[in-house]
Every structure is written in C-alpha cells, then in structure tokens.
Scaffold this active site. Sequence first.
Site, PDB file in Angstrom:
ATOM      1  N   ASP A   1      -1.886  -5.965  -5.682  1.00 17.97           N
ATOM      2  CA  ASP A   1      -3.253  -5.534  -5.434  1.00 17.97           C
ATOM      3  C   ASP A   1      -4.115  -5.911  -6.645  1.00 17.97           C
ATOM      4  O   ASP A   1      -3.586  -6.172  -7.730  1.00 17.97           O
ATOM      5  CB  ASP A   1      -3.322  -4.028  -5.165  1.00 17.97           C
ATOM      6  CG  ASP A   1      -4.176  -3.763  -3.929  1.00 17.97           C
ATOM      7  OD1 ASP A   1      -3.810  -2.910  -3.104  1.00 17.97           O
ATOM      8  OD2 ASP A   1      -5.194  -4.483  -3.773  1.00 17.97           O
TER       9      ASP A   1
ATOM     10  N   GLN B   1      -4.140 -11.680   5.249  1.00 16.09           N
ATOM     11  CA  GLN B   1      -3.547 -10.584   4.480  1.00 16.09           C
ATOM     12  C   GLN B   1      -3.678  -9.257   5.221  1.00 16.09           C
ATOM     13  O   GLN B   1      -4.761  -8.880   5.656  1.00 16.09           O
ATOM     14  CB  GLN B   1      -4.247 -10.467   3.117  1.00 16.09           C
ATOM     15  CG  GLN B   1      -3.540  -9.618   2.105  1.00 16.09           C
ATOM     16  CD  GLN B   1      -3.525  -8.114   2.437  1.00 16.09           C
ATOM     17  OE1 GLN B   1      -2.454  -7.512   2.536  1.00 16.09           O
ATOM     18  NE2 GLN B   1      -4.675  -7.536   2.660  1.00 16.09           N
TER      19      GLN B   1
ATOM     20  N   GLY C   1      -2.619  -2.362   4.792  1.00 13.43           N
ATOM     21  CA  GLY C   1      -2.498  -1.209   5.700  1.00 13.43           C
ATOM     22  C   GLY C   1      -2.103  -1.665   7.098  1.00 13.43           C
ATOM     23  O   GLY C   1      -1.362  -0.978   7.806  1.00 13.43           O
TER      24      GLY C   1
ATOM     25  N   SER D   1      -8.949 -10.993   4.638  1.00 11.63           N
ATOM     26  CA  SER D   1      -8.284  -9.748   4.236  1.00 11.63           C
ATOM     27  C   SER D   1      -9.268  -8.588   4.321  1.00 11.63           C
ATOM     28  O   SER D   1     -10.463  -8.820   4.430  1.00 11.63           O
ATOM     29  CB  SER D   1      -7.820  -9.913   2.773  1.00 11.63           C
ATOM     30  OG  SER D   1      -7.297  -8.723   2.245  1.00 11.63           O
TER      31      SER D   1
ATOM     32  N   LYS E   1       0.865  -1.180   0.000  1.00 12.04           N
ATOM     33  CA  LYS E   1       0.000   0.000   0.000  1.00 12.04           C
ATOM     34  C   LYS E   1       0.906   1.237   0.000  1.00 12.04           C
ATOM     35  O   LYS E   1       1.911   1.198   0.730  1.00 12.04           O
ATOM     36  CB  LYS E   1      -0.917   0.007   1.229  1.00 12.04           C
ATOM     37  CG  LYS E   1      -1.788  -1.216   1.352  1.00 12.04           C
ATOM     38  CD  LYS E   1      -2.933  -1.228   0.334  1.00 12.04           C
ATOM     39  CE  LYS E   1      -3.655  -2.556   0.349  1.00 12.04           C
ATOM     40  NZ  LYS E   1      -4.782  -2.621  -0.598  1.00 12.04           N
TER      41      LYS E   1
ATOM     42  N   LYS F   1      -1.964   1.038  -3.055  1.00 10.18           N
ATOM     43  CA  LYS F   1      -2.278  -0.051  -3.986  1.00 10.18           C
ATOM     44  C   LYS F   1      -1.453   0.092  -5.267  1.00 10.18           C
ATOM     45  O   LYS F   1      -0.955  -0.888  -5.818  1.00 10.18           O
ATOM     46  CB  LYS F   1      -3.757   0.018  -4.376  1.00 10.18           C
ATOM     47  CG  LYS F   1      -4.738  -0.039  -3.196  1.00 10.18           C
ATOM     48  CD  LYS F   1      -6.148   0.295  -3.622  1.00 10.18           C
ATOM     49  CE  LYS F   1      -6.881  -0.877  -4.139  1.00 10.18           C
ATOM     50  NZ  LYS F   1      -7.714  -1.557  -3.119  1.00 10.18           N
TER      51      LYS F   1
ATOM     52  N   HIS G   1      -8.751 -13.560  -6.307  1.00 10.71           N
ATOM     53  CA  HIS G   1      -9.270 -12.335  -5.710  1.00 10.71           C
ATOM     54  C   HIS G   1     -10.680 -12.158  -6.253  1.00 10.71           C
ATOM     55  O   HIS G   1     -10.952 -12.486  -7.402  1.00 10.71           O
ATOM     56  CB  HIS G   1      -8.399 -11.134  -6.085  1.00 10.71           C
ATOM     57  CG  HIS G   1      -8.656  -9.926  -5.233  1.00 10.71           C
ATOM     58  ND1 HIS G   1      -9.810  -9.184  -5.312  1.00 10.71           N
ATOM     59  CD2 HIS G   1      -7.914  -9.351  -4.253  1.00 10.71           C
ATOM     60  CE1 HIS G   1      -9.764  -8.204  -4.420  1.00 10.71           C
ATOM     61  NE2 HIS G   1      -8.630  -8.282  -3.769  1.00 10.71           N
TER      62      HIS G   1
HETATM   63  C1  CAP Z   1      -6.919  -5.168   1.412  1.00 12.09           C
HETATM   64  C2  CAP Z   1      -7.148  -5.193  -0.094  1.00 12.09           C
HETATM   65  C3  CAP Z   1      -7.994  -6.383  -0.577  1.00 12.09           C
HETATM   66  C4  CAP Z   1      -9.324  -6.538   0.068  1.00 12.09           C
HETATM   67  C5  CAP Z   1     -10.272  -7.364  -0.792  1.00 12.09           C
HETATM   68  C6  CAP Z   1      -7.818  -3.917  -0.525  1.00 12.09           C
HETATM   69  O1  CAP Z   1      -6.070  -4.121   1.762  1.00 12.09           O
HETATM   70  O2  CAP Z   1      -5.934  -5.260  -0.779  1.00 12.09           O
HETATM   71  O3  CAP Z   1      -8.133  -6.183  -1.957  1.00 12.09           O
HETATM   72  O4  CAP Z   1      -9.182  -7.185   1.271  1.00 12.09           O
HETATM   73  O5  CAP Z   1     -11.474  -7.574  -0.118  1.00 12.09           O
HETATM   74  O6  CAP Z   1      -7.491  -3.488  -1.644  1.00 12.09           O
HETATM   75  O7  CAP Z   1      -8.673  -3.387   0.154  1.00 12.09           O
HETATM   76  P1  CAP Z   1      -5.898  -3.746   3.301  1.00 12.09           P
HETATM   77  P2  CAP Z   1     -11.982  -9.061   0.207  1.00 12.09           P
HETATM   78  O8  CAP Z   1      -5.272  -4.897   3.992  1.00 12.09           O
HETATM   79  O9  CAP Z   1      -5.001  -2.535   3.306  1.00 12.09           O
HETATM   80  O10 CAP Z   1      -7.242  -3.449   3.827  1.00 12.09           O
HETATM   81  O11 CAP Z   1     -10.825  -9.735   0.892  1.00 12.09           O
HETATM   82  O12 CAP Z   1     -13.144  -8.833   1.112  1.00 12.09           O
HETATM   83  O13 CAP Z   1     -12.316  -9.664  -1.065  1.00 12.09           O
HETATM   84 MG    MG Z   2      -6.673  -5.053  -2.678  1.00 14.50          MG
END
Ligand code: CAP
Ligand code: MG
Length: 466
Positions: free
Chosen positions: A202, A407, A410, A385, A171, A173, A291
């Site tokens: 990401d 995961q 942040g 995550s 991050k 992203k 993902h």
């Molecule tokens: C998390 C993340 C993931 C999300 C996806 C984001 O970052 O990289 O893509 O978790 O959601 O872009 O938000 P952080 P899910 O760790 O910084 O929050 O896992 O619910 O599919």
């Molecule tokens: Mg992400």
Amino acid sequence: MAVQLNYLAKKGWKPKNSDENYLITLLKVELSKVALKEAKGKSLKKLFEDAVASVASESSTGTWTSVYSGKGSGIPLSAKKRAMAYDLDYKNLMFKVAYPIDLFELDNVSGLLAGIVGNIAGMKMVSAMRVYDIRFPKKMIQAFPGPKFGVQGVRKLLKKKKGPLIVTVPKPKIGRTDKEQADLARVLFTSGNGTYDGIKDDENLTNLDFNNYNKRCKLVLSELRKAEKKTGNKKFYLCNTTHSNLDKMVKRANMIKKNGGIFMMMDVITTGFSAVDTIRRRNLGLAIHAHRAMHGFMTRDNSPGVHGKGKLNGFSISMVTIAKIFRLLGVDSLHGGSPLAKMEDYGEAEYIQKILQEKENKPHNQIPSLGQNWHNIKPVWMTASGGLHPGDFEFVLDKLGEDIILQCGGGLLGHPNGVEAGVIAIEEARDLAMNKISFKKFVKDNPKSELANAINLWGYGPRIVY
Ligand code: CAP
Ligand code: MG
C-alpha cells in the site's frame, strides 16, 4: 498587455511550428474580487486580457512593474524569449500560453514547472485557475528516456502476451507483519488456477517495526519465486521503496533487484519529480510502478468549470497534465484513475489511458486538452484501482482496454468466502471479460460461482459512501 512588454498575442495569432519551437499550456482563470475592484471601469474583457497577459508574463520573463531596461538589463532577450497568451475564449475565460523552447533546460521537469506553473497560482489578480494540459515540444520529449520497459517490456518480463495484469494490495493497508504479507502472497499466487499476477504494497507501507522493509522484500519475493515454480506463471511484486531520502530508496530498489524482483514502486507525488527522474536515469533495471498518493490535493476541483464550461472555484492541475509528466519522466505503470472507482476521475480515466499509451494523442472533445506527439516515449501501463471488485471488470476492461493493471484490495480480501474465493472470483471475471462473455448470463448460469458470490455482495459498480 503586462506592463513592460506585451505578452498578449493579436487575435488569430498561432505559434509557428509549435511542436518544434514552443511548449504550450491550456488554462482557465477566474478574476478575483480585488482585481475587479482595483480595475474599476475596466471592462471584464479588458481585465481578462490583462490577467492572461500577466499569467504569460509571470510564468516567463516579466513581473508586476517596469524595471531598469538600460545596458545589461536583459530586457532585449527577455522580450525575445517571452511567452505569449493566445486563443482567448472570452466566454469560458480559457486561453493558451506559448513558451519559446529557449526558456527551458530541456531535460529538467522541475525547472520547467517552476516556470510555467510556478508563481501563477499565487497571483491575487485571479481567484481560481486550472491547468488543463501541457503540450511538450519534440526536443523536450527527446531529452527524456521515457519508460525503460513500458507495456511491451513488462509483458516480455512476465511472458504474458495479452490480457490485464491482476494485482492486490493487502488490506488492511497496515497491520500484517512482513511474514504475514509473504503468506498472503503465497495464497494469492497459488490459489484458483495459479494465474494471479501480482501483489502490491500500500502507498503508506514503508519500513515499520512489525513489517520490516528488507524482510518483507526478501520473504515476498521468495514466495513469488516458489509460486512461479509451482504454477509455471511469472508473478510480480510492487514493492514500495518510497522514502524522502533518495539514497535509501536506491538501496531499497537494489534490495529488490538482488532478490530477483522486476518492479519497484514509488509514491511519485510525495517523493517528487526529481526523485522519479533520478531513479529512472539511474537505470536500476527495475520497472517503476507509480502510485499517485496526494495527487488529489493538486488535481481535484469539484467546481462546474472543471472541464472549462462554468465557474471555477479552486487552483488545480489536471490529472491529464500529471499523467503526461510521469510518462515523460519514464514510469512504467501509473495509477490513472478508473471508471467505477471509489476515487473521482471526472470521467477522464479513458482519456488518461490514451495519454499513457497512444503514440500520438488527439485533443479530447469534452476534456480541455492539447494532444501530444510522444515520439520515442514508450506506452505506460494504466493502473485501474480504488474500490474495484470483480463485478466491475466487464465495464473497466471494455473502457480501458487490456494494457491495464487491475488492482483489487478490498475487492479481493473482502470476498464473502475468503481470500482463495476472492482470487477465484477475480480470475473468473478476468477470463469472462477477456472472452466478452456476459457477466449477468454467467452469474445466472453459475449462481454458486465465486464470481456470483462477489456480485451478490457488491453488485456492479462503485461503493461511494463507506
Ligand atoms: C485501493 C488503494 C489505492 C487506491 C489509490 C487504496 O485499495 O490501495 O491506493 O486505489 O487511488 O489505498 O485505496 P482498494 P488511485 O482496492 O481496497 O480500494 O488508484 O485513484 O490513485
Ligand atoms: Mg492504497
């Protein structure tokens, strides 16, 4: 009824030997104002019966009017193969549909979905609908290879017998160059006690001017190999191969393979069911990390009826259903949501972990569901995550078990003392949680620890507004 043929089963009817002969779906509908107006004088009960029969009809062999039924019309076979709506819950407007297996090409998920959830959400007769679950019959399960590696296969590749896999998405992203991403990988893999497991692209990081796919893939995997030598621990890189041109995705996957990577990542919703099925059946020798970017526009419905009881306002397909489809299609790990995450899971994450990992699922007592026998299909890693940080580990591991990819983006890179400290805090949290040591006691006894510093900043639990 449903016009030409009857698609509504008698009360008490059940499909015989359903795991052999039928695919079953579980749904809820709301009747639309236009339908209520058009059906003036018809009881709600009758209208609900008509609506569920029309859903069964529209998603199997019927249409809105009677059609030619003479010689060569296909009507006799369509009658034999038609789906039946049954198990009507008149109070909550929920019901099941049983589809004879002959309606489907067994190894074709796209064809299947075009049938069972193809047109029904378009019907004016209903103002809302949610598909809660699909139960696949044995022959359909056996028409798919399932995950190539799954939980145990990936553990073998990583020589990691137990415990969660800890991974980080850089991050911001987007913003690092390919070289800077590789530098971060080195720091993640070699800081702390050198047990940090993985780095992940990401969902929107593809091939950009300042972050070239080929360079990023090579550089990160080269740092990974150096770190494996230095620490003696196996590492992994979830390298995002996502592209709307499948040939390019295969090329990118081969690039990972050529550079010694063990995982490929793909955004499975935006690339689609065919992409996942094709990649899996191409057997590229890589574990597939899925993902689910964009799933929310399919799975979210914040109305009271999201778990059956209460009014439904939208059209959606549950994450339980989506998770089943991707286990069947053979991904090795899938983002399934998490307790304490910044993302909504309607409290389903624990059940989704079971959907992904149990040999046989039982229906859940609160989440509308049908259960599933998975036969030959291997368990899939659950990826937890979304706004997670070390303070969450105790609870998340307790709820989801240890076959999870944890995961923190942040939750690592936002550590008040920097990246290395972020790695240490997460290693501490993982080890404490695995040894069932109370975080509160540890923080009290070790107020200067990096875990304590993280918890002082983020506490325990999610940040919803950010
Ligand atoms: C998390 C993340 C993931 C999300 C996806 C984001 O970052 O990289 O893509 O978790 O959601 O872009 O938000 P952080 P899910 O760790 O910084 O929050 O896992 O619910 O599919
Ligand atoms: Mg992400």
